[in-house]
Design a protein around this motif. Sequence first.
Motif, PDB file in Angstrom:
ATOM      1  N   ARG A   1      51.626  28.570  40.812  1.00 42.69           N
ATOM      2  CA  ARG A   1      51.603  27.525  41.837  1.00 42.69           C
ATOM      3  C   ARG A   1      52.096  26.203  41.270  1.00 42.69           C
ATOM      4  O   ARG A   1      51.695  25.791  40.178  1.00 42.69           O
ATOM      5  CB  ARG A   1      50.174  27.342  42.361  1.00 42.69           C
TER       6      ARG A   1
ATOM      7  N   GLN B   1      50.618  37.968  44.849  1.00 38.67           N
ATOM      8  CA  GLN B   1      50.282  36.553  44.730  1.00 38.67           C
ATOM      9  C   GLN B   1      49.925  35.962  46.084  1.00 38.67           C
ATOM     10  O   GLN B   1      50.668  36.093  47.058  1.00 38.67           O
ATOM     11  CB  GLN B   1      51.452  35.766  44.135  1.00 38.67           C
ATOM     12  N   VAL B   2      48.764  35.306  46.179  1.00 37.26           N
ATOM     13  CA  VAL B   2      48.360  34.577  47.379  1.00 37.26           C
ATOM     14  C   VAL B   2      48.999  33.196  47.331  1.00 37.26           C
ATOM     15  O   VAL B   2      48.956  32.512  46.310  1.00 37.26           O
ATOM     16  CB  VAL B   2      46.823  34.466  47.452  1.00 37.26           C
TER      17      VAL B   2
ATOM     18  N   ARG C   1      45.752  28.278  49.473  1.00 37.11           N
ATOM     19  CA  ARG C   1      44.495  28.113  48.760  1.00 37.11           C
ATOM     20  C   ARG C   1      43.312  28.509  49.630  1.00 37.11           C
ATOM     21  O   ARG C   1      42.170  28.460  49.196  1.00 37.11           O
ATOM     22  CB  ARG C   1      44.337  26.681  48.257  1.00 37.11           C
TER      23      ARG C   1
ATOM     24  N   ILE D   1      42.032  31.742  51.964  1.00 39.55           N
ATOM     25  CA  ILE D   1      42.312  33.118  52.377  1.00 39.55           C
ATOM     26  C   ILE D   1      41.354  33.520  53.495  1.00 39.55           C
ATOM     27  O   ILE D   1      40.190  33.136  53.510  1.00 39.55           O
ATOM     28  CB  ILE D   1      42.235  34.107  51.203  1.00 39.55           C
TER      29      ILE D   1
ATOM     30  N   TYR E   1      39.305  27.400  46.936  1.00 36.36           N
ATOM     31  CA  TYR E   1      38.918  26.508  45.851  1.00 36.36           C
ATOM     32  C   TYR E   1      38.484  25.184  46.448  1.00 36.36           C
ATOM     33  O   TYR E   1      39.186  24.598  47.274  1.00 36.36           O
ATOM     34  CB  TYR E   1      40.081  26.264  44.894  1.00 36.36           C
TER      35      TYR E   1
ATOM     36  N   TYR F   1      34.526  27.719  43.468  1.00 39.43           N
ATOM     37  CA  TYR F   1      35.130  28.618  44.447  1.00 39.43           C
ATOM     38  C   TYR F   1      34.087  28.931  45.505  1.00 39.43           C
ATOM     39  O   TYR F   1      32.930  29.238  45.175  1.00 39.43           O
ATOM     40  CB  TYR F   1      35.634  29.911  43.799  1.00 39.43           C
TER      41      TYR F   1
ATOM     42  N   TYR G   1      44.947  41.218  44.959  1.00 42.69           N
ATOM     43  CA  TYR G   1      45.566  39.899  45.068  1.00 42.69           C
ATOM     44  C   TYR G   1      45.328  39.071  43.820  1.00 42.69           C
ATOM     45  O   TYR G   1      44.306  39.201  43.148  1.00 42.69           O
ATOM     46  CB  TYR G   1      45.023  39.159  46.293  1.00 42.69           C
ATOM     47  N   ARG G   2      46.298  38.193  43.560  1.00 42.11           N
ATOM     48  CA  ARG G   2      46.204  37.266  42.440  1.00 42.11           C
ATOM     49  C   ARG G   2      46.047  35.849  43.003  1.00 42.11           C
ATOM     50  O   ARG G   2      46.867  35.393  43.795  1.00 42.11           O
ATOM     51  CB  ARG G   2      47.458  37.381  41.571  1.00 42.11           C
ATOM     52  N   LEU G   3      44.963  35.160  42.595  1.00 42.32           N
ATOM     53  CA  LEU G   3      44.711  33.789  43.019  1.00 42.32           C
ATOM     54  C   LEU G   3      45.062  32.840  41.878  1.00 42.32           C
ATOM     55  O   LEU G   3      45.756  33.226  40.942  1.00 42.32           O
ATOM     56  CB  LEU G   3      43.247  33.644  43.446  1.00 42.32           C
ATOM     57  N   ASP G   4      44.590  31.594  41.925  1.00 49.08           N
ATOM     58  CA  ASP G   4      44.864  30.640  40.855  1.00 49.08           C
ATOM     59  C   ASP G   4      43.948  30.874  39.655  1.00 49.08           C
ATOM     60  O   ASP G   4      42.902  31.516  39.761  1.00 49.08           O
ATOM     61  CB  ASP G   4      44.657  29.209  41.367  1.00 49.08           C
TER      62      ASP G   4
ATOM     63  N   PHE H   1      35.878  39.365  43.608  1.00 52.20           N
ATOM     64  CA  PHE H   1      36.678  38.463  42.790  1.00 52.20           C
ATOM     65  C   PHE H   1      36.319  38.689  41.322  1.00 52.20           C
ATOM     66  O   PHE H   1      35.138  38.802  40.983  1.00 52.20           O
ATOM     67  CB  PHE H   1      36.403  37.007  43.158  1.00 52.20           C
TER      68      PHE H   1
END
Length: 357
Positions: free
Chosen positions: A74, A233-234, A237, A239, A253, A261, A318-321, A335
Amino acid sequence: MYREGIATGAFAAACLLFLSACASESDTEAAPTVTVTAAQPSADAVTDTVTPATTLPDPAATTPVAAEGQTFIRIDQTTYDIGLPDVETAVFTSGDGSIHCSFTAEHGQYAYPQRMFAIDETVGGCLYGMEDADGVADYVSITTDATVQPTFAEPQDGISPTFPTASATLDTGEFVHLGKIGCFAPTASEIACTKFTTGEAFSIDGSPDGAGFGELSNEQVMAQLTDDAGYTQVLSRVIDIPFNGEDGVRCFYDTTVEERYSCVSLNLAGWEPTEGPGPANILAWELQDGNAEFVRAFAANPGFDLYESRQPLEPGLYRLDDGLVADYDGTRITFTTQNGDSFWTNGPDYGTQTGSG
Protein backbone atom coordinates in the motif's frame (compact mmCIF):
# COMPACT_ATOMS: atom_id res chain seq x y z
CA MET A 1 5.23 0.00 6.59
CA TYR A 2 2.46 1.64 4.66
CA ARG A 3 -0.75 2.58 6.44
CA GLU A 4 -3.41 4.74 4.90
CA GLY A 5 -3.83 7.89 7.00
CA ILE A 6 -7.12 9.60 7.79
CA ALA A 7 -7.63 13.30 8.21
CA THR A 8 -8.77 14.87 11.43
CA GLY A 9 -9.99 18.46 11.78
CA ALA A 10 -13.50 18.79 10.42
CA PHE A 11 -14.30 15.13 10.99
CA ALA A 12 -13.02 14.68 14.54
CA ALA A 13 -16.36 15.88 15.90
CA ALA A 14 -18.17 13.49 13.53
CA CYS A 15 -16.54 10.50 15.27
CA LEU A 16 -14.73 9.35 12.12
CA LEU A 17 -12.93 6.34 13.62
CA PHE A 18 -12.55 8.08 16.98
CA LEU A 19 -14.15 5.08 18.60
CA SER A 20 -13.71 5.75 22.30
CA ALA A 21 -15.27 9.21 22.05
CA CYS A 22 -18.51 8.20 20.32
CA ALA A 23 -21.88 6.99 21.52
CA SER A 24 -23.27 3.66 20.33
CA GLU A 25 -25.39 3.61 17.21
CA SER A 26 -27.07 0.84 15.23
CA ASP A 27 -25.29 -0.18 12.05
CA THR A 28 -27.66 -0.14 9.12
CA GLU A 29 -27.03 0.17 5.42
CA ALA A 30 -28.27 3.76 5.56
CA ALA A 31 -25.47 6.06 6.66
CA PRO A 32 -25.88 7.62 10.11
CA THR A 33 -26.78 11.24 10.78
CA VAL A 34 -24.09 13.01 12.77
CA THR A 35 -24.19 16.57 14.06
CA VAL A 36 -20.93 18.45 13.64
CA THR A 37 -20.20 20.75 16.55
CA ALA A 38 -16.65 21.78 15.80
CA ALA A 39 -15.92 25.02 13.96
CA GLN A 40 -15.83 24.38 10.23
CA PRO A 41 -14.06 26.25 7.45
CA SER A 42 -16.31 28.07 5.03
CA ALA A 43 -17.38 26.15 1.94
CA ASP A 44 -16.32 29.20 -0.04
CA ALA A 45 -12.75 28.35 0.88
CA VAL A 46 -12.77 25.30 -1.36
CA THR A 47 -11.01 25.96 -4.63
CA ASP A 48 -10.46 23.77 -7.65
CA THR A 49 -7.41 25.56 -8.99
CA VAL A 50 -4.52 23.24 -9.68
CA THR A 51 -0.82 23.49 -10.20
CA PRO A 52 0.47 24.16 -13.73
CA ALA A 53 -0.03 21.26 -16.08
CA THR A 54 2.74 19.28 -17.66
CA THR A 55 2.64 17.40 -20.91
CA LEU A 56 2.34 13.66 -20.75
CA PRO A 57 5.88 12.24 -20.51
CA ASP A 58 7.21 9.93 -23.17
CA PRO A 59 7.00 6.28 -22.14
CA ALA A 60 10.32 4.99 -20.88
CA ALA A 61 11.95 2.07 -22.60
CA THR A 62 10.83 -0.30 -19.84
CA THR A 63 10.05 -3.97 -20.26
CA PRO A 64 6.92 -4.76 -18.19
CA VAL A 65 7.52 -7.12 -15.31
CA ALA A 66 5.37 -10.23 -15.18
CA ALA A 67 2.49 -9.60 -12.79
CA GLU A 68 1.51 -13.18 -11.98
CA GLY A 69 2.05 -14.19 -8.37
CA GLN A 70 3.49 -10.88 -7.19
CA THR A 71 2.74 -9.27 -3.86
CA PHE A 72 1.53 -5.68 -3.48
CA ILE A 73 2.24 -2.92 -0.98
CA ARG A 74 0.00 0.00 0.00
CA ILE A 75 1.10 3.54 -0.84
CA ASP A 76 -0.51 6.20 1.33
CA GLN A 77 -2.89 8.52 -0.53
CA THR A 78 -1.07 11.53 0.91
CA THR A 79 1.96 10.56 -1.20
CA TYR A 80 -0.03 11.69 -4.25
CA ASP A 81 -1.89 14.67 -2.75
CA ILE A 82 -1.11 17.99 -4.46
CA GLY A 83 -2.29 20.15 -1.58
CA LEU A 84 -5.54 21.77 -2.68
CA PRO A 85 -7.37 23.50 0.19
CA ASP A 86 -10.02 21.36 1.91
CA VAL A 87 -10.04 18.58 -0.68
CA GLU A 88 -8.06 15.35 -0.91
CA THR A 89 -6.39 14.68 -4.26
CA ALA A 90 -4.28 11.97 -5.84
CA VAL A 91 -2.14 12.57 -8.93
CA PHE A 92 0.31 9.94 -10.15
CA THR A 93 1.89 8.39 -13.23
CA SER A 94 2.62 4.79 -14.04
CA GLY A 95 6.15 3.58 -13.39
CA ASP A 96 7.24 4.17 -16.99
CA GLY A 97 5.42 7.51 -17.29
CA SER A 98 3.05 6.38 -20.05
CA ILE A 99 -0.11 6.91 -17.92
CA HIS A 100 -1.01 10.06 -15.99
CA CYS A 101 -3.98 9.91 -13.57
CA SER A 102 -5.64 12.61 -11.49
CA PHE A 103 -8.40 12.15 -8.87
CA THR A 104 -10.23 14.37 -6.41
CA ALA A 105 -12.78 13.69 -3.69
CA GLU A 106 -16.07 15.30 -4.74
CA HIS A 107 -19.17 15.86 -2.62
CA GLY A 108 -21.63 12.98 -2.56
CA GLN A 109 -24.34 12.72 0.07
CA TYR A 110 -22.19 14.42 2.74
CA ALA A 111 -21.76 18.16 2.05
CA TYR A 112 -18.86 18.86 4.40
CA PRO A 113 -16.42 21.65 3.53
CA GLN A 114 -13.51 19.23 3.68
CA ARG A 115 -13.82 16.59 0.96
CA MET A 116 -12.36 13.20 1.78
CA PHE A 117 -11.94 10.08 -0.32
CA ALA A 118 -13.07 8.01 2.68
CA ILE A 119 -16.66 9.27 2.44
CA ASP A 120 -17.11 11.24 -0.79
CA GLU A 121 -17.26 10.33 -4.47
CA THR A 122 -13.98 9.70 -6.33
CA VAL A 123 -13.81 11.62 -9.60
CA GLY A 124 -11.02 12.02 -12.15
CA GLY A 125 -9.44 10.41 -15.17
CA CYS A 126 -6.30 9.08 -16.82
CA LEU A 127 -4.33 10.18 -19.89
CA TYR A 128 -2.26 7.57 -21.70
CA GLY A 129 -0.32 7.02 -24.88
CA MET A 130 1.66 9.51 -26.94
CA GLU A 131 0.02 12.83 -27.78
CA ASP A 132 -0.91 13.19 -31.45
CA ALA A 133 -0.08 16.11 -33.73
CA ASP A 134 -2.92 18.13 -32.21
CA GLY A 135 -1.67 17.54 -28.67
CA VAL A 136 -4.45 15.07 -27.81
CA ALA A 137 -3.74 11.88 -25.86
CA ASP A 138 -6.17 9.08 -25.12
CA TYR A 139 -8.33 9.91 -22.10
CA VAL A 140 -10.52 7.87 -19.74
CA SER A 141 -13.11 9.62 -17.57
CA ILE A 142 -13.55 7.95 -14.16
CA THR A 143 -16.19 8.55 -11.47
CA THR A 144 -17.94 6.63 -8.71
CA ASP A 145 -20.94 8.97 -8.98
CA ALA A 146 -23.52 7.19 -11.17
CA THR A 147 -25.54 10.41 -11.46
CA VAL A 148 -22.64 12.02 -13.35
CA GLN A 149 -21.62 9.08 -15.52
CA PRO A 150 -23.50 5.77 -15.83
CA THR A 151 -20.37 3.62 -15.92
CA PHE A 152 -17.30 3.68 -13.70
CA ALA A 153 -14.85 4.42 -16.54
CA GLU A 154 -15.50 5.68 -20.07
CA PRO A 155 -12.97 6.41 -22.85
CA GLN A 156 -13.41 9.93 -24.27
CA ASP A 157 -12.40 10.92 -27.81
CA GLY A 158 -10.74 14.21 -28.73
CA ILE A 159 -10.27 15.42 -25.15
CA SER A 160 -6.97 16.51 -23.61
CA PRO A 161 -7.75 17.81 -20.10
CA THR A 162 -5.28 19.84 -18.10
CA PHE A 163 -3.67 17.66 -15.44
CA PRO A 164 -1.52 18.87 -12.55
CA THR A 165 2.04 17.67 -12.22
CA ALA A 166 2.42 14.25 -10.62
CA SER A 167 5.00 14.15 -7.86
CA ALA A 168 5.12 10.34 -7.55
CA THR A 169 4.47 7.14 -9.46
CA LEU A 170 2.23 4.16 -8.84
CA ASP A 171 4.75 1.53 -9.87
CA THR A 172 4.85 -2.24 -10.24
CA GLY A 173 3.44 -4.02 -7.19
CA GLU A 174 1.99 -0.90 -5.55
CA PHE A 175 -1.61 0.10 -4.79
CA VAL A 176 -3.49 3.07 -3.37
CA HIS A 177 -6.91 3.25 -1.71
CA LEU A 178 -9.04 6.21 -2.83
CA GLY A 179 -12.28 5.81 -0.91
CA LYS A 180 -14.75 3.85 -3.02
CA ILE A 181 -12.04 2.61 -5.39
CA GLY A 182 -8.62 1.04 -5.31
CA CYS A 183 -5.93 1.39 -8.00
CA PHE A 184 -2.92 -0.86 -8.46
CA ALA A 185 -0.02 -1.37 -10.87
CA PRO A 186 0.48 -4.91 -12.21
CA THR A 187 3.40 -3.68 -14.36
CA ALA A 188 5.37 -0.49 -14.90
CA SER A 189 3.21 0.43 -17.90
CA GLU A 190 -0.18 -0.60 -16.51
CA ILE A 191 -2.64 0.83 -13.99
CA ALA A 192 -5.88 -0.90 -13.02
CA CYS A 193 -8.70 0.42 -10.81
CA THR A 194 -11.81 -1.18 -9.34
CA LYS A 195 -14.98 0.19 -7.73
CA PHE A 196 -15.61 -1.92 -4.64
CA THR A 197 -19.41 -1.92 -4.41
CA THR A 198 -20.15 -2.79 -8.03
CA GLY A 199 -17.08 -4.80 -9.02
CA GLU A 200 -16.62 -2.59 -12.11
CA ALA A 201 -12.96 -2.40 -13.08
CA PHE A 202 -10.65 -1.39 -15.90
CA SER A 203 -7.03 -1.58 -16.94
CA ILE A 204 -4.91 0.83 -18.97
CA ASP A 205 -1.72 -0.38 -20.65
CA GLY A 206 0.18 2.67 -21.82
CA SER A 207 3.16 0.94 -23.45
CA PRO A 208 3.68 1.57 -27.20
CA ASP A 209 2.45 -1.91 -28.08
CA GLY A 210 0.01 -2.16 -25.18
CA ALA A 211 -3.71 -2.80 -25.31
CA GLY A 212 -4.65 0.66 -24.03
CA PHE A 213 -7.98 0.80 -22.16
CA GLY A 214 -10.04 -2.30 -21.39
CA GLU A 215 -12.66 -3.40 -18.91
CA LEU A 216 -11.84 -6.09 -16.34
CA SER A 217 -14.10 -8.54 -14.56
CA ASN A 218 -13.93 -8.84 -10.78
CA GLU A 219 -12.42 -12.30 -11.26
CA GLN A 220 -9.62 -10.84 -13.39
CA VAL A 221 -8.90 -8.18 -10.78
CA MET A 222 -8.73 -10.75 -7.99
CA ALA A 223 -6.47 -12.99 -10.08
CA GLN A 224 -4.02 -10.12 -10.68
CA LEU A 225 -3.94 -9.34 -6.96
CA THR A 226 -3.36 -12.96 -5.89
CA ASP A 227 0.18 -14.09 -5.04
CA ASP A 228 1.81 -17.49 -5.46
CA ALA A 229 0.68 -18.53 -1.97
CA GLY A 230 -2.95 -17.97 -2.94
CA TYR A 231 -3.51 -14.80 -0.91
CA THR A 232 -5.38 -11.90 -2.55
CA GLN A 233 -4.36 -8.36 -1.66
CA VAL A 234 -7.17 -6.29 -0.09
CA LEU A 235 -7.19 -2.73 -1.46
CA SER A 236 -9.54 -1.02 1.02
CA ARG A 237 -8.75 -0.52 4.69
CA VAL A 238 -12.39 -1.47 5.45
CA ILE A 239 -13.50 -5.03 4.61
CA ASP A 240 -17.13 -6.17 4.48
CA ILE A 241 -17.68 -9.76 5.66
CA PRO A 242 -21.35 -10.72 5.17
CA PHE A 243 -21.76 -14.09 7.00
CA ASN A 244 -25.52 -13.51 6.73
CA GLY A 245 -27.79 -10.49 6.78
CA GLU A 246 -27.71 -10.06 10.56
CA ASP A 247 -24.37 -11.41 11.73
CA GLY A 248 -21.97 -9.84 9.26
CA VAL A 249 -19.02 -7.71 10.35
CA ARG A 250 -16.91 -4.93 8.91
CA CYS A 251 -13.28 -4.83 9.99
CA PHE A 252 -10.64 -2.12 9.71
CA TYR A 253 -7.45 -0.60 11.06
CA ASP A 254 -8.24 2.13 13.56
CA THR A 255 -5.67 4.72 12.55
CA THR A 256 -6.31 6.87 15.64
CA VAL A 257 -4.77 4.16 17.81
CA GLU A 258 -1.49 2.69 16.61
CA GLU A 259 -1.60 -1.01 15.80
CA ARG A 260 -5.33 -1.34 16.57
CA TYR A 261 -7.55 -3.62 14.47
CA SER A 262 -11.32 -3.58 14.99
CA CYS A 263 -14.46 -5.36 13.81
CA VAL A 264 -17.98 -3.90 13.90
CA SER A 265 -21.07 -6.09 14.21
CA LEU A 266 -24.00 -5.60 11.84
CA ASN A 267 -26.26 -7.37 14.35
CA LEU A 268 -28.13 -4.94 16.60
CA ALA A 269 -27.80 -7.43 19.47
CA GLY A 270 -24.02 -7.09 19.27
CA TRP A 271 -21.71 -8.60 21.89
CA GLU A 272 -21.50 -8.55 25.67
CA PRO A 273 -19.46 -5.43 26.53
CA THR A 274 -16.19 -5.73 28.45
CA GLU A 275 -16.44 -2.06 29.36
CA GLY A 276 -19.15 0.59 29.23
CA PRO A 277 -22.85 0.07 28.47
CA GLY A 278 -24.08 -2.58 26.08
CA PRO A 279 -24.67 -4.04 23.73
CA ALA A 280 -21.13 -3.77 22.35
CA ASN A 281 -20.90 -3.32 18.60
CA ILE A 282 -17.09 -3.14 18.28
CA LEU A 283 -14.29 -5.60 19.07
CA ALA A 284 -10.72 -4.31 19.24
CA TRP A 285 -7.35 -6.08 19.17
CA GLU A 286 -3.85 -4.64 19.66
CA LEU A 287 -1.27 -5.83 17.13
CA GLN A 288 2.19 -5.18 18.55
CA ASP A 289 5.35 -6.67 17.03
CA GLY A 290 3.36 -9.44 15.39
CA ASN A 291 1.45 -10.30 18.56
CA ALA A 292 -2.34 -10.08 18.84
CA GLU A 293 -4.05 -9.22 22.13
CA PHE A 294 -7.76 -8.66 22.64
CA VAL A 295 -8.43 -5.21 24.14
CA ARG A 296 -12.15 -4.70 24.61
CA ALA A 297 -15.72 -5.03 23.36
CA PHE A 298 -17.54 -1.71 23.56
CA ALA A 299 -20.19 0.54 22.00
CA ALA A 300 -19.20 3.34 19.62
CA ASN A 301 -19.94 4.98 16.28
CA PRO A 302 -17.20 3.74 13.92
CA GLY A 303 -17.58 6.50 11.33
CA PHE A 304 -18.79 7.21 7.82
CA ASP A 305 -16.09 5.33 5.92
CA LEU A 306 -17.45 2.06 7.30
CA TYR A 307 -20.35 2.67 4.91
CA GLU A 308 -18.62 4.36 1.96
CA SER A 309 -15.13 2.81 1.68
CA ARG A 310 -15.83 -0.86 2.34
CA GLN A 311 -14.60 -3.67 0.11
CA PRO A 312 -16.94 -6.70 0.11
CA LEU A 313 -15.06 -10.01 0.27
CA GLU A 314 -16.01 -13.47 -0.94
CA PRO A 315 -14.72 -16.53 0.93
CA GLY A 316 -10.99 -16.90 0.36
CA LEU A 317 -7.50 -16.07 1.60
CA TYR A 318 -6.55 -12.39 1.88
CA ARG A 319 -3.52 -10.26 2.59
CA LEU A 320 -4.04 -7.08 4.66
CA ASP A 321 -1.52 -4.45 5.83
CA ASP A 322 1.46 -5.02 8.12
CA GLY A 323 1.78 -8.74 7.43
CA LEU A 324 -1.74 -9.57 8.64
CA VAL A 325 -3.56 -12.25 6.63
CA ALA A 326 -7.19 -13.38 6.76
CA ASP A 327 -8.90 -16.71 6.05
CA TYR A 328 -12.62 -16.28 5.35
CA ASP A 329 -14.54 -19.53 4.85
CA GLY A 330 -18.00 -17.98 4.54
CA THR A 331 -19.04 -18.52 8.16
CA ARG A 332 -15.97 -17.33 10.06
CA ILE A 333 -13.02 -15.03 9.43
CA THR A 334 -9.67 -15.70 11.10
CA PHE A 335 -6.86 -13.13 11.13
CA THR A 336 -3.26 -14.29 11.61
CA THR A 337 -0.20 -12.17 12.37
CA GLN A 338 3.36 -12.75 11.21
CA ASN A 339 4.11 -14.39 14.58
CA GLY A 340 1.25 -16.87 14.21
CA ASP A 341 -1.08 -15.22 16.72
CA SER A 342 -4.69 -15.26 15.54
CA PHE A 343 -8.09 -13.79 16.33
CA TRP A 344 -11.47 -14.58 14.79
CA THR A 345 -15.18 -13.92 14.70
CA ASN A 346 -18.14 -15.69 13.15
CA GLY A 347 -20.56 -12.90 14.01
CA PRO A 348 -22.06 -13.97 17.35
CA ASP A 349 -18.76 -15.22 18.85
CA TYR A 350 -15.08 -14.26 18.74
CA GLY A 351 -11.75 -15.36 20.17
CA THR A 352 -7.97 -14.91 20.29
CA GLN A 353 -5.15 -17.44 20.27
CA THR A 354 -1.38 -17.06 20.57
CA GLY A 355 0.95 -18.72 18.08
CA SER A 356 2.15 -21.12 20.75
CA GLY A 357 -1.42 -22.23 21.43
